[in-house]
Design an enzyme around this catalytic site. Sequence first.
Site, PDB file in Angstrom:
ATOM      1  N   ASP A  24      25.416  -8.384   1.521  1.00  0.00           N
ATOM      2  CA  ASP A  24      24.277  -8.178   2.430  1.00  0.00           C
ATOM      3  C   ASP A  24      23.186  -7.330   1.793  1.00  0.00           C
ATOM      4  OD1 ASP A  24      25.980  -5.956   2.355  1.00  0.00           O
ATOM      5  OD2 ASP A  24      25.323  -5.239   4.309  1.00  0.00           O
ATOM      6  N   SER A  26      19.868  -6.011   0.703  1.00  0.00           N
ATOM      7  CA  SER A  26      18.505  -6.268   1.176  1.00  0.00           C
ATOM      8  C   SER A  26      17.691  -6.792  -0.014  1.00  0.00           C
ATOM      9  CB  SER A  26      17.892  -4.971   1.688  1.00  0.00           C
ATOM     10  OG  SER A  26      17.834  -4.049   0.627  1.00  0.00           O
ATOM     11  N   THR A  29      17.333  -4.298  -2.825  1.00  0.00           N
ATOM     12  CA  THR A  29      18.615  -4.008  -3.495  1.00  0.00           C
ATOM     13  C   THR A  29      19.064  -5.166  -4.382  1.00  0.00           C
ATOM     14  OG1 THR A  29      19.249  -2.569  -1.672  1.00  0.00           O
ATOM     15  CG2 THR A  29      21.017  -3.270  -3.119  1.00  0.00           C
ATOM     16  N   GLU A 178      29.510   2.229   9.492  1.00  0.00           N
ATOM     17  CA  GLU A 178      29.564   2.686   8.093  1.00  0.00           C
ATOM     18  C   GLU A 178      28.856   4.033   7.894  1.00  0.00           C
ATOM     19  OE1 GLU A 178      27.811   0.029   5.175  1.00  0.00           O
ATOM     20  OE2 GLU A 178      28.448   1.286   3.515  1.00  0.00           O
ATOM     21  N   LYS A 220      33.922   1.601   8.221  1.00  0.00           N
ATOM     22  CA  LYS A 220      33.678   1.404   6.779  1.00  0.00           C
ATOM     23  C   LYS A 220      33.263   2.738   6.157  1.00  0.00           C
ATOM     24  CE  LYS A 220      30.879  -1.275   3.542  1.00  0.00           C
ATOM     25  NZ  LYS A 220      30.410  -2.614   3.216  1.00  0.00           N
ATOM     26  N   GLY A 264      29.817   2.565  -5.847  1.00  0.00           N
ATOM     27  CA  GLY A 264      29.419   2.844  -7.228  1.00  0.00           C
ATOM     28  C   GLY A 264      30.614   3.053  -8.150  1.00  0.00           C
ATOM     29  N   SER A 290      35.678  -3.407   1.937  1.00  0.00           N
ATOM     30  CA  SER A 290      34.438  -4.129   2.230  1.00  0.00           C
ATOM     31  C   SER A 290      33.512  -3.809   1.070  1.00  0.00           C
ATOM     32  CB  SER A 290      33.837  -3.657   3.558  1.00  0.00           C
ATOM     33  OG  SER A 290      32.572  -4.276   3.764  1.00  0.00           O
TER      34      SER A 290
HETATM   35  P1  13P Z   1      29.332  -1.050  -2.212  1.00  0.00           P
HETATM   36  O1  13P Z   1      30.776  -1.502  -2.138  1.00  0.00           O
HETATM   37  O2  13P Z   1      28.613  -1.576  -3.419  1.00  0.00           O
HETATM   38  O3  13P Z   1      29.181   0.413  -1.988  1.00  0.00           O
HETATM   39  O4  13P Z   1      28.584  -1.777  -1.024  1.00  0.00           O
HETATM   40  C1  13P Z   1      29.144  -1.765   0.221  1.00  0.00           C
HETATM   41  C2  13P Z   1      28.084  -1.810   1.238  1.00  0.00           C
HETATM   42  O5  13P Z   1      28.009  -2.739   1.999  1.00  0.00           O
HETATM   43  C3  13P Z   1      27.145  -0.686   1.338  1.00  0.00           C
HETATM   44  O6  13P Z   1      26.479  -0.764   2.561  1.00  0.00           O
END
Ligand code: 13P
Length: 340
Positions: A24, A26, A29, A178, A220, A264, A290
Amino acid sequence: MDSKKLSFVAKAIVATRKGVLAADESTPTIRKRFNSVKVESTEENRRRYREILFTTEAIERHIGGIILFDETMRQSTQDGTPFPKLLSERGIVTGIKVDKGTKALALYSDEKITEGLDGLRERLLEYKELGAQFAKWRAVIEINERDIPTLFGIRANAQVLARFAALCQEQDIVPIVEPEVLMDGDHDIDRCEAVTSQVLETVFAELDAHHVLFEGMLLKPNMVIAGMKCARPAGIEQVAEATMRCMTRYVPAAVPGIVFLSGGQSAEKATAHLNAMNATGPYPWEVSFSYGRALQAPVLDAWKGLESNAANAQQALSKRCRLNGLARDGVYAQEMERED
Ligand code: 13P
């Protein structure tokens, strides 16, 4: 609110050996991710890249849900199948990122707040019509020396997360809540544990106050980990132990699943941490993933925007899905990274 439906969908996403693919990103990103492999971020390149991900053979064995960005939700495969339809035919639940990113929290320098609540009820309705059954909202908590995060910054973000979750459940959409404590900085694992604990305690108090059904949501969070610039990085077992201690204390047993973000970490580290956590189970909730970067970095590296690399890119995704599937059972071993 249809609590049975919410709980059914939440459980399906984290069914045995399954987790979530966070695809997802954006537009800014994904441009950053494409830049790293020298691919131009055109609408067609973004569509083709997501098509490569979503048509990878057998990913449904380990991927229960995929989170899409607004643009992707409206795109289709080359032969005209809308992505949400493709996923549903494969038995994968479609999710949508609904927050509109972070901005500076006014009058609280250095802290962030996530925007996107205005008009969310109407947007959720449209996404539901397009096929979304779950939605994600990311709040960001930064750590610096001693003064941030503030309790106010944590509470402001927790309230927004709870408003998002309540709006989702009102429309029978499973919220993925999250609250991400960032890995940036030089803080040690103890400081990450203290901040993550405070964040989770506050988030669940707000979710409860907003009447959010714990059985019909997924959490999350970040793993409890030392900052990337910390002079004393924590070992795999230490991360697993601190993370599970923190989750056991602050995440209600009624929540069906915890789906960690990778934040990261390298793909291998993220898998090893997930494995170490599951190896010490069982826990009251499913301990799953996730991942965005930890599933996709090897795929982007293999693809590099070239059609002739598509099959290799899909192989890289299959491998990460399979290994994280094993980590869900606590039976992954590092040597498996070398097998293909
Ligand atoms: P990362 O696993 O790259 O941190 O991404 C997860 C995510 O959806 C961040 O919102």
